[in-house]
Structures are given as C-alpha cells and as structure tokens.
Write a protein that holds these residues in place. Structure first.
Motif, PDB file in Angstrom:
ATOM      1  N   VAL A   1       0.831  -1.199   0.000  1.00  0.00           N
ATOM      2  CA  VAL A   1       0.000   0.000   0.000  1.00  0.00           C
ATOM      3  C   VAL A   1       0.870   1.254   0.000  1.00  0.00           C
ATOM      4  O   VAL A   1       0.568   2.235  -0.688  1.00  0.00           O
ATOM      5  CB  VAL A   1      -0.952  -0.020   1.215  1.00  0.00           C
ATOM      6  CG1 VAL A   1      -1.676   1.301   1.366  1.00  0.00           C
ATOM      7  CG2 VAL A   1      -1.948  -1.162   1.074  1.00  0.00           C
ATOM      8  N   VAL A   2       1.951   1.240   0.755  1.00  0.00           N
ATOM      9  CA  VAL A   2       2.861   2.384   0.757  1.00  0.00           C
ATOM     10  C   VAL A   2       3.504   2.546  -0.620  1.00  0.00           C
ATOM     11  O   VAL A   2       3.660   3.665  -1.126  1.00  0.00           O
ATOM     12  CB  VAL A   2       3.937   2.216   1.851  1.00  0.00           C
ATOM     13  CG1 VAL A   2       4.956   3.350   1.780  1.00  0.00           C
ATOM     14  CG2 VAL A   2       3.279   2.182   3.229  1.00  0.00           C
ATOM     15  N   MET A   3       3.864   1.427  -1.261  1.00  0.00           N
ATOM     16  CA  MET A   3       4.431   1.514  -2.603  1.00  0.00           C
ATOM     17  C   MET A   3       3.405   1.996  -3.616  1.00  0.00           C
ATOM     18  O   MET A   3       3.744   2.688  -4.579  1.00  0.00           O
ATOM     19  CB  MET A   3       4.986   0.153  -3.030  1.00  0.00           C
ATOM     20  CG  MET A   3       5.753   0.214  -4.350  1.00  0.00           C
ATOM     21  SD  MET A   3       6.499  -1.350  -4.823  1.00  0.00           S
ATOM     22  CE  MET A   3       5.050  -2.374  -5.023  1.00  0.00           C
ATOM     23  N   LEU A   4       2.128   1.641  -3.434  1.00  0.00           N
ATOM     24  CA  LEU A   4       1.061   2.157  -4.291  1.00  0.00           C
ATOM     25  C   LEU A   4       1.046   3.675  -4.267  1.00  0.00           C
ATOM     26  O   LEU A   4       0.973   4.329  -5.320  1.00  0.00           O
ATOM     27  CB  LEU A   4      -0.288   1.599  -3.808  1.00  0.00           C
ATOM     28  CG  LEU A   4      -1.546   2.274  -4.332  1.00  0.00           C
ATOM     29  CD1 LEU A   4      -1.705   2.027  -5.826  1.00  0.00           C
ATOM     30  CD2 LEU A   4      -2.774   1.795  -3.559  1.00  0.00           C
ATOM     31  N   LEU A   5       1.128   4.248  -3.075  1.00  0.00           N
ATOM     32  CA  LEU A   5       1.147   5.709  -2.954  1.00  0.00           C
ATOM     33  C   LEU A   5       2.394   6.290  -3.601  1.00  0.00           C
ATOM     34  O   LEU A   5       2.335   7.307  -4.308  1.00  0.00           O
ATOM     35  CB  LEU A   5       1.076   6.103  -1.477  1.00  0.00           C
ATOM     36  CG  LEU A   5       1.078   7.600  -1.174  1.00  0.00           C
ATOM     37  CD1 LEU A   5      -0.101   8.301  -1.846  1.00  0.00           C
ATOM     38  CD2 LEU A   5       1.055   7.839   0.339  1.00  0.00           C
ATOM     39  N   ALA A   6       3.541   5.646  -3.385  1.00  0.00           N
ATOM     40  CA  ALA A   6       4.799   6.142  -3.956  1.00  0.00           C
ATOM     41  C   ALA A   6       4.780   6.083  -5.477  1.00  0.00           C
ATOM     42  O   ALA A   6       5.224   7.015  -6.154  1.00  0.00           O
ATOM     43  CB  ALA A   6       5.972   5.337  -3.405  1.00  0.00           C
ATOM     44  N   SER A   7       4.266   4.997  -6.051  1.00  0.00           N
ATOM     45  CA  SER A   7       4.227   4.853  -7.500  1.00  0.00           C
ATOM     46  C   SER A   7       3.280   5.865  -8.128  1.00  0.00           C
ATOM     47  O   SER A   7       3.565   6.435  -9.190  1.00  0.00           O
ATOM     48  CB  SER A   7       3.808   3.425  -7.873  1.00  0.00           C
ATOM     49  OG  SER A   7       3.836   3.241  -9.272  1.00  0.00           O
ATOM     50  N   SER A   8       2.145   6.105  -7.486  1.00  0.00           N
ATOM     51  CA  SER A   8       1.193   7.097  -7.987  1.00  0.00           C
ATOM     52  C   SER A   8       1.782   8.503  -7.890  1.00  0.00           C
ATOM     53  O   SER A   8       1.619   9.314  -8.812  1.00  0.00           O
ATOM     54  CB  SER A   8      -0.116   7.024  -7.189  1.00  0.00           C
ATOM     55  OG  SER A   8      -0.707   5.754  -7.307  1.00  0.00           O
ATOM     56  N   ALA A   9       2.461   8.781  -6.785  1.00  0.00           N
ATOM     57  CA  ALA A   9       3.113  10.088  -6.642  1.00  0.00           C
ATOM     58  C   ALA A   9       4.195  10.264  -7.694  1.00  0.00           C
ATOM     59  O   ALA A   9       4.392  11.374  -8.224  1.00  0.00           O
ATOM     60  CB  ALA A   9       3.706  10.215  -5.240  1.00  0.00           C
ATOM     61  N   ALA A  10       4.908   9.189  -8.029  1.00  0.00           N
ATOM     62  CA  ALA A  10       5.951   9.269  -9.053  1.00  0.00           C
ATOM     63  C   ALA A  10       5.349   9.596 -10.417  1.00  0.00           C
ATOM     64  O   ALA A  10       5.907  10.405 -11.174  1.00  0.00           O
ATOM     65  CB  ALA A  10       6.722   7.958  -9.110  1.00  0.00           C
ATOM     66  N   ALA A  11       4.209   8.981 -10.753  1.00  0.00           N
ATOM     67  CA  ALA A  11       3.553   9.284 -12.034  1.00  0.00           C
ATOM     68  C   ALA A  11       3.106  10.737 -12.088  1.00  0.00           C
ATOM     69  O   ALA A  11       3.304  11.428 -13.101  1.00  0.00           O
ATOM     70  CB  ALA A  11       2.351   8.354 -12.230  1.00  0.00           C
ATOM     71  N   PHE A  12       2.510  11.206 -10.998  1.00  0.00           N
ATOM     72  CA  PHE A  12       2.053  12.593 -10.935  1.00  0.00           C
ATOM     73  C   PHE A  12       3.223  13.559 -11.080  1.00  0.00           C
ATOM     74  O   PHE A  12       3.173  14.514 -11.860  1.00  0.00           O
ATOM     75  CB  PHE A  12       1.329  12.816  -9.607  1.00  0.00           C
ATOM     76  CG  PHE A  12       0.763  14.189  -9.434  1.00  0.00           C
ATOM     77  CD1 PHE A  12      -0.455  14.523 -10.005  1.00  0.00           C
ATOM     78  CD2 PHE A  12       1.435  15.148  -8.689  1.00  0.00           C
ATOM     79  CE1 PHE A  12      -0.985  15.797  -9.853  1.00  0.00           C
ATOM     80  CE2 PHE A  12       0.919  16.417  -8.520  1.00  0.00           C
ATOM     81  CZ  PHE A  12      -0.306  16.745  -9.105  1.00  0.00           C
ATOM     82  N   ALA A  13       4.294  13.305 -10.312  1.00  0.00           N
ATOM     83  CA  ALA A  13       5.457  14.188 -10.354  1.00  0.00           C
ATOM     84  C   ALA A  13       6.159  14.123 -11.707  1.00  0.00           C
ATOM     85  O   ALA A  13       6.673  15.133 -12.202  1.00  0.00           O
ATOM     86  CB  ALA A  13       6.431  13.826  -9.232  1.00  0.00           C
ATOM     87  N   CYS A  14       6.184  12.941 -12.327  1.00  0.00           N
ATOM     88  CA  CYS A  14       6.832  12.783 -13.627  1.00  0.00           C
ATOM     89  C   CYS A  14       6.165  13.674 -14.671  1.00  0.00           C
ATOM     90  O   CYS A  14       6.836  14.358 -15.446  1.00  0.00           O
ATOM     91  CB  CYS A  14       6.794  11.326 -14.053  1.00  0.00           C
ATOM     92  SG  CYS A  14       7.523  11.004 -15.670  1.00  0.00           S
ATOM     93  N   TRP A  15       4.830  13.663 -14.696  1.00  0.00           N
ATOM     94  CA  TRP A  15       4.140  14.493 -15.688  1.00  0.00           C
ATOM     95  C   TRP A  15       4.336  15.974 -15.406  1.00  0.00           C
ATOM     96  O   TRP A  15       4.551  16.772 -16.320  1.00  0.00           O
ATOM     97  CB  TRP A  15       2.651  14.170 -15.722  1.00  0.00           C
ATOM     98  CG  TRP A  15       1.946  15.029 -16.730  1.00  0.00           C
ATOM     99  CD1 TRP A  15       1.119  16.082 -16.497  1.00  0.00           C
ATOM    100  CD2 TRP A  15       2.058  14.923 -18.155  1.00  0.00           C
ATOM    101  NE1 TRP A  15       0.697  16.641 -17.665  1.00  0.00           N
ATOM    102  CE2 TRP A  15       1.258  15.944 -18.713  1.00  0.00           C
ATOM    103  CE3 TRP A  15       2.754  14.055 -19.001  1.00  0.00           C
ATOM    104  CZ2 TRP A  15       1.130  16.128 -20.081  1.00  0.00           C
ATOM    105  CZ3 TRP A  15       2.632  14.238 -20.372  1.00  0.00           C
ATOM    106  CH2 TRP A  15       1.841  15.254 -20.900  1.00  0.00           C
TER     107      TRP A  15
END
Length: 412
Positions: free
Chosen positions: A78-92
């Motif tokens: 679940v923590v990695m889910l948040l990190a991966s989603s944050a990475a996609a948001f920050a990447c764009w």
C-alpha cells in the motif's frame, strides 16, 4: 539506518504515538495511503485527459478488489502504491513544467518507494521507458532534472543499501530462496504467468472492466469530429498517451515475463501498486473508438452503485459472520481473541510473566500479538533474518512463545 520494509513502520509511528497501537490505527493509515493514491491518479487524469475521463477512471479503479475490498489494508504494498502514484504525478508535472522541484519530487517518490518495497523498480522502468520515448536526454533542462531525481532517490536509498551490505543482503537472499528461487519448468512458468495476469485483469480488475463497458455504452452515439471528439495529436497529447501506457502496462507485462524467464512464484498481491494505472491505460487504448468525455454521468453512477452493492453482498456472504455454508477458509477468519484467551490462561505463560516475543507464522502470530495486552514482537517463523525488528538479545533475555500451528483450519 532504515531496515528492510521499515518505511511503513516509520509512517505508522506517529499515529501510534497519538492514538495508541490498535488495529484501527493501521486501518485508517491504510485508507489514507490508498485514497491518496487514487486522488493522485484522478488529479493526473484531469491534467492529461480532462475531468470526465478522470471521473470514469476513478470510479472504475474503485471497483478493483485491491482498493474497495482492502481499503483498510496497511502494508508495504500500500505504501508503494502511494509512492508509485506520486511518481507518475510528479513525472508528468516535471515533464510539462520543466521545473526542478517536480523532478526532485519524482526522485523523493522513487527513493521512499524503494524503502517500502524493492518492487518500485518496475515504476523506475516505466519512467525510463517514458523518458526514452520522449528523448529527454536531448533536452539540457530535462536531463538535469532526471539526474537530480536520480541523485535524490539514490541518496534516500543509500543508507539502506549500506545496511544490506552489513547484513549480507539478507532480504535478497530471502527473496531468492522463496518466490524467486522456485525454478518451475517451462510449462509451469507459462501457466503460472498466465494465471497471474488473468487474476490481475479478469478477477481483481473484472468489476472495473464492467464499469468501463457501462461507460462506453453510455457514450454511444457521441459525435466524432465535433467539439466532443478527441483533440488533434500534439507533442503533449502523445506524451500523455505514452505516460499512461508505460505506467499502466509495463509493470504487469514485466512481472509476467519475470515469471516466464526465471520461474518465479508470482504472488497475486504483486499487482497492488500497478493495476490502478491499468484502468486509464485501457481507456487510452480505446480512445479512438470511445470518446470518454461523452460518457453520461447518471448511468455511470448507477452502474457504479450496482457493482459496489454486488461486491458488498459477495463480501458479506464470504465473511465469518455471513451464511455458515459460504464463508471462505482463510487465516483472517480465525477467532484470534479465543486463541489469545487460551494463551493467557496457560499456566506456563502465567509463570513466565510478560510476553515479549511470539515466534510462528507471520499472519497468525501477528493477529495474536494484537490481541495480547503486552503487544509482543513477532519473530516470523522463528527466523531472525526475516524479522530484523526482533533483537536476538531480547529473546535470550526474555524467551519467546513458540506457536505450533498444524493448519489454518485447526486454529480455534
């Protein structure tokens, strides 16, 4: 120095200090992480494809069993889910604004995600695929941003890497001796990989696909080429498509190939952090045939509520307090309070005094530990290499309670 999987424990520390060590605290934190990831995905879809596309993607993602049936779960996935989603948001944001702060946010997301679970490497692969397709290395500003993100992620992970070196890379050895070291035959590899992919898309993701079908039905007859039609392809819209496809499909495809190539025993929960973006990626693949911006909200919400009601009915029917002929046999369903009462009533335990450590299967020992007033530490399967939070000297000084569980069905 952070230990394996300790980031989830660090995040849990403050809520526990404020509200005490109780299951509800972990449940609430799990919901915050999952809802935070869903919000980041929705906000990103608004930026990429507009509000209606984002609403459809969010409602469909909320139908995936990882997120609706396990909203209260709190663990490293679940923590990695948040990190991966944050990475996609920050990447764009980094790509579209070219601002260094968003590249640093991307690096922080990946670095912290690595402290939650090494599987964040699949998100890194998605980023590298996107960066390669967009030729970011040929732009000086973007190149500096990528290097800054890599440097920050490496700096956050470096203390943990030193810890691994000092402890003979025990977590990697555990992975190689369990899931990654199974070494199935080629037919078993193919069967296992296909079964894993089918579980992600046609089991956990099936309700989401049903809702997308309802959304596509409600958008039928929308004008093609008018104001509601997709805008002409530009460099930015093509980049948005690339981001969705890389984040939505590469982790699942890479995991499937891992099972085929190495014979690894693919765990069903390995898709937790990635199926979220498979929903908008599927919508993107159908973009030229379905104008998601023409979806009518009323039938979409009616379909969403019907699917959720069906899922709630299934969940109740299979729950421990549901119809007696339907409940599934699962370790979550054993009566841990009865086991705790039996442990506390045992004369040997009473003579021993305070319980500090319980050794046994992680799931059962963990559930028991939460029921005991002493809140003992859990020594997974009696192995210190799998339980770095348990000091060996504590067991030498205080002893431990060893659970001997013949089978889940035998647990009272």
């Amino acid at each position: 120095v952070l230990r394996p999987g300790q980031l989830p424990h660090e995040l849990l520390w403050l809520p526990v200090q404020l509200f005490g060590l109780a299951p509800g605290v972990a449940y609430a934190l799990g919901a915050v992480c999952t809802l935070g990831a869903l919000w980041l995905m929705w906000r990103l879809m608004v930026d990429l494809r507009g509000r209606r596309f984002a609403d459809v993607a969010l409602l469909a993602a909320l139908c995936i069993s990882y997120y609706n049936n396990r909203l209260y779960y709190y663990n490293h996935n679940v923590v990695m889910l948040l990190a991966s989603s944050a990475a996609a948001f920050a990447c764009w944001r980094a790509y579209s604004t070219r601002r260094l702060r968003w590249w640093l946010a991307l690096g922080a997301s990946l670095g912290l995600g690595a402290l939650a679970k090494y599987q964040i490497a699949l998100t890194v692969l998605a980023l590298l695929g996107f960066a390669t397709r967009q030729r970011l290395w040929h732009d000086a500003a973007q190149r500096r941003g990528l290097l800054a993100a890599a440097a920050l992620a490496s700096a956050l992970f470096a203390p943990h890497l030193l810890w691994l070196d000092a402890h003979d890379f025990a977590p990697l050895g555990y992975a190689m001796s369990s899931s990654l070291g199974v070494a199935h035959s080629l037919p078993q590899r193919l069967t296992g990989a296909l079964q894993w992919s089918a579980d992600q898309l046609l089991n956990r993701g099936l309700p989401a696909l049903l809702l997308l079908g309802i959304a596509a039905w409600s958008a039928r007859g929308a004008p093609r080429g008018g104001a509601a039609a997709p805008s002409p392809a530009t460099a930015e819209t093509r980049a948005a498509r690339e981001l969705l496809l890389w984040w939505g499909w590469l982790p699942l495809l890479a995991t499937t190939l891992l099972g085929v190539a190495t014979g690894a025993e693919l765990q069903l929960h390995w898709g937790t952090a990635f199926v979220l973006f498979t929903v908008p990626a599927t919508m993107e693949l159908l973009w030229r045939r379905i104008d998601w911006r023409a979806v009518r909200l009323r039938p979409l919400l009616a379909g969403f509520l019907a699917i959720q009601l069906l899922l709630l009915t299934i969940n109740y029917a299979s729950a421990p307090r549901g119809p007696q002929w339907l409940p599934e046999r699962h370790w979550r369903h054993f009566e841990s309070q009865k086991l705790a009462d039996a442990v506390l009533a045992d004369p040997a335990v009473r003579r021993h005094g305070t319980l500090r450590v319980i050794a046994g299967p992680a799931s059962i020992a963990g559930a028991l530990a939460l029921r005991l007033p002493q809140r003992p530490l859990v020594l997974i399967d009696g192995r210190f290499d799998r339980s770095p939070w348990v000091p060996a000297e504590l067991v030498q000084r205080c002893g431990m309670l060893q659970l001997d569980v013949a089978g889940v069905g035998d647990v009272p």
